[in-house]
Design a protein around this motif. Structure first.
Motif, PDB file in Angstrom:
ATOM      1  N   GLU A  28      -4.580   3.087   4.544  1.00  0.00           N
ATOM      2  CA  GLU A  28      -5.648   2.413   3.789  1.00  0.00           C
ATOM      3  C   GLU A  28      -6.703   3.392   3.278  1.00  0.00           C
ATOM      4  OE1 GLU A  28      -5.200  -2.015   5.745  1.00  0.00           O
ATOM      5  OE2 GLU A  28      -7.019  -0.885   6.159  1.00  0.00           O
TER       6      GLU A  28
ATOM      7  N   ASP B  87      -4.800  -5.963  -0.210  1.00  0.00           N
ATOM      8  CA  ASP B  87      -5.119  -5.516   1.143  1.00  0.00           C
ATOM      9  C   ASP B  87      -6.576  -5.934   1.406  1.00  0.00           C
ATOM     10  OD1 ASP B  87      -4.624  -4.279   3.515  1.00  0.00           O
ATOM     11  OD2 ASP B  87      -4.239  -2.283   2.686  1.00  0.00           O
ATOM     12  N   SER B  88      -6.842  -6.566   2.555  1.00  0.00           N
ATOM     13  CA  SER B  88      -8.146  -7.228   2.733  1.00  0.00           C
ATOM     14  C   SER B  88      -9.320  -6.255   2.586  1.00  0.00           C
ATOM     15  CB  SER B  88      -8.202  -7.928   4.088  1.00  0.00           C
ATOM     16  OG  SER B  88      -7.929  -7.007   5.112  1.00  0.00           O
ATOM     17  N   GLU B  89      -9.157  -5.033   3.099  1.00  0.00           N
ATOM     18  CA  GLU B  89     -10.259  -4.064   3.038  1.00  0.00           C
ATOM     19  C   GLU B  89     -10.524  -3.652   1.588  1.00  0.00           C
ATOM     20  OE1 GLU B  89      -7.549  -3.891   4.787  1.00  0.00           O
ATOM     21  OE2 GLU B  89      -8.193  -4.010   6.877  1.00  0.00           O
TER      22      GLU B  89
ATOM     23  N   LYS C  71       0.826  -1.219   0.000  1.00  0.00           N
ATOM     24  CA  LYS C  71       0.000   0.000   0.000  1.00  0.00           C
ATOM     25  C   LYS C  71       0.853   1.259   0.000  1.00  0.00           C
ATOM     26  CE  LYS C  71      -1.368  -1.791   3.948  1.00  0.00           C
ATOM     27  NZ  LYS C  71      -2.385  -2.167   4.925  1.00  0.00           N
TER      28      LYS C  71
ATOM     29  N   ASN D 250      -1.995   2.404   9.939  1.00  0.00           N
ATOM     30  CA  ASN D 250      -2.373   1.485   8.856  1.00  0.00           C
ATOM     31  C   ASN D 250      -3.711   1.902   8.244  1.00  0.00           C
ATOM     32  OD1 ASN D 250      -2.098  -0.884   7.207  1.00  0.00           O
ATOM     33  ND2 ASN D 250      -3.642  -1.866   8.497  1.00  0.00           N
ATOM     34  N   LYS D 251      -4.655   2.311   9.086  1.00  0.00           N
ATOM     35  CA  LYS D 251      -5.972   2.727   8.543  1.00  0.00           C
ATOM     36  C   LYS D 251      -5.859   4.027   7.776  1.00  0.00           C
ATOM     37  CE  LYS D 251      -7.717  -0.732   9.352  1.00  0.00           C
ATOM     38  NZ  LYS D 251      -8.089  -1.707   8.337  1.00  0.00           N
TER      39      LYS D 251
END
Ligand code: NDP
Ligand code: MG
Length: 383
Positions: free
Chosen positions: A218, A146-148, A121, A214-215
């Motif tokens: 993301e 990335d899972s999201e 990312k 991390n968020k």
């Protein structure tokens, strides 16, 4: 049979990719792998998958290592890495090197118009302004790992009209410190920060999950990948990590993607391109589930404000945000600073720079260097 180049093969995402490939050997051939310095692990991979090429980034190669006895062609320079990624026989490139170090690989793949599965990312955050237009020009398909983001990709497949989306909700486990107030973070240790409640991952992203940076990464990643304004992206804490993200449409429907927290699920989806690949997975125990949602804990909002500013102003802000975080995480891992200092380093480095346009990849590398120097200065001033 698709030829795959897996960059970051010796890491946590690398492991999960190899597991998916192992279960679908008839569809994929591991044409090449890339790694930093873990020659022992590379040797195991070479023994099992016999890749034609192995790129090792480490500059001081131990040529007495058994890996050099394998039949694979060993590569060590950036030109060789580029030639591997851009080889006409390569169908899929998986970008799973950790951190800014993965940017060149992502760039080479996109520049050659490859299908790229992006786990790294940081490439998108730092160089979204360069990579996204390049992908369009070169007709490179970027598929999120990335899972999201893979969840969003599953809920809202590419080429649909963005106007159909009302809102995207990215879920966050909340990390190991979800129940702590910002004040309580001052006492946490490295060991505490490395204990993620739901995911098992590499060290850097585990710390990013503990800080919630991390968020932030993301949020920026989603903004670039899906071309959605940040105002339509919400972060919601979901401690069970079963729903990986949701999309609410203008007609009032919300679609969520669910699976147990295991990176093989989004990787299988990404590798399958338009097909569902079979993998072994743990079935969700729905009757035993108690799904809950809550807002982000107080006191961490300031980093989200910076991330939203990155989305709105773009240019050099993404690379600065990313570089300051990488330097801060390194300093925390080597015990030069405390956990809460990570926020200080990011904020003070970020605020030092004004927003400027970036035109080339060289500009990105230049700002990355400047931001790292500035972040080091902030660290010195803290001690
Ligand atoms: P790891 O630390 O487990 O693995 C990193 C990989 O990158 C290793 O193979 C390492 O090689 C390699 N590497 C490091 N530096 C270089 C370099 N300069 N050149 C070539 N290879 C290099 O990280 P993760 O697998 O956890 O994460 C990888 C990426 O995926 C990150 O960007 C992360 O944000 C993202 N991601 C990870 C998730 C996860 O569950 N782990 C989830 C979602 C995204 P070696 O070990 O041999 O030195
Ligand atoms: Mg994620």
């Amino acid at each position: 049979m698709k030829n795959v180049v897996l960059l970051g093969a010796t890491g946590s995402i690398g492991d999960s990719c190899l597991n998916v490939i192992r279960q679908n050997k008839e569809h994929f051939h591991l044409f090449g792998i890339g790694l930093g310095s873990n020659l022992d692990k590379a040797q195991q991979i070479a023994k099992e998958f016999s890749p034609e090429h192995i790129f090792i980034a480490e500059s001081h190669l131990d040529k007495s290592h058994d890996l050099f006895q394998s039949h694979s062609n060993i590569l060590n320079t950036e030109n060789e890495l580029q030639a591997l990624i851009q080889d006409p026989s390569v169908d899929i490139v998986i970008s799973a090197i950790s951190g800014f170090a993965g940017l060149k690989a992502s760039y080479f793949a996109i520049d050659a118009g490859k299908t790229i599965l992006i786990a790294n990312k940081e490439s998108i955050v730092a160089a979204g302004d360069i990579l996204m237009p390049l992908a369009q020009t070169k007709n490179s398909e970027i598929i999120p790992v990335d899972s999201e983001h893979n969840a969003i990709h599953q809920c809202f497949p590419p080429h649909r009209d963005l106007k159909e989306i009302s809102k995207i909700m990215i879920t966050a486990s909340g990390g190991p410190f979800r129940e702590k107030t910002f004040k309580e973070l001052s006492g946490v240790t490295l060991q505490d920060a490395l204990k993620h409640p739901t995911w098992s991952m590499g060290t850097k992203i585990t710390i990013d999950s503990a800080t919630l940076v991390n968020k932030c990464l993301e949020l920026i990643e989603a903004h670039y990948l899906f071309q959605i304004p940040e105002s339509q992206i919400e972060i919601v804490v979901h401690p069970q990590s079963i729903i990986h993200s949701m999309v609410t449409f203008i007609d009032g429907s919300t679609i969520a993607q669910m699976s147990n927290p295991n990176m093989e699920v989004p990787i299988a989806n990404a590798l399958g391109l338009d097909q569902r690949l079979p993998i072994n997975f743990e079935v969700i125990d729905f009757p035993g589930l108690n799904l809950s949602f809550e807002p982000i804990s107080d006191g961490r909002d300031v980093i989200f404000e910076m991330a939203r500013e990155v989305c709105n102003k773009k240019g050099n802000l993404g690379v600065i945000f990313n570089a300051s975080n990488e330097i801060a995480v390194d300093a925390f891992l080597t015990k030069k600073i405390d956990f809460v200092d990570i926020y200080q380093v990011i904020q003070r480095t970020f605020n030092h720079f004004s927003c400027s346009k970036v035109n080339t990849l060289d500009d990105i590398f230049d700002y990355d260097k400047q931001a790292r120097i500035q972040a080091e200065k902030v660290i010195k001033s803290l001690n």
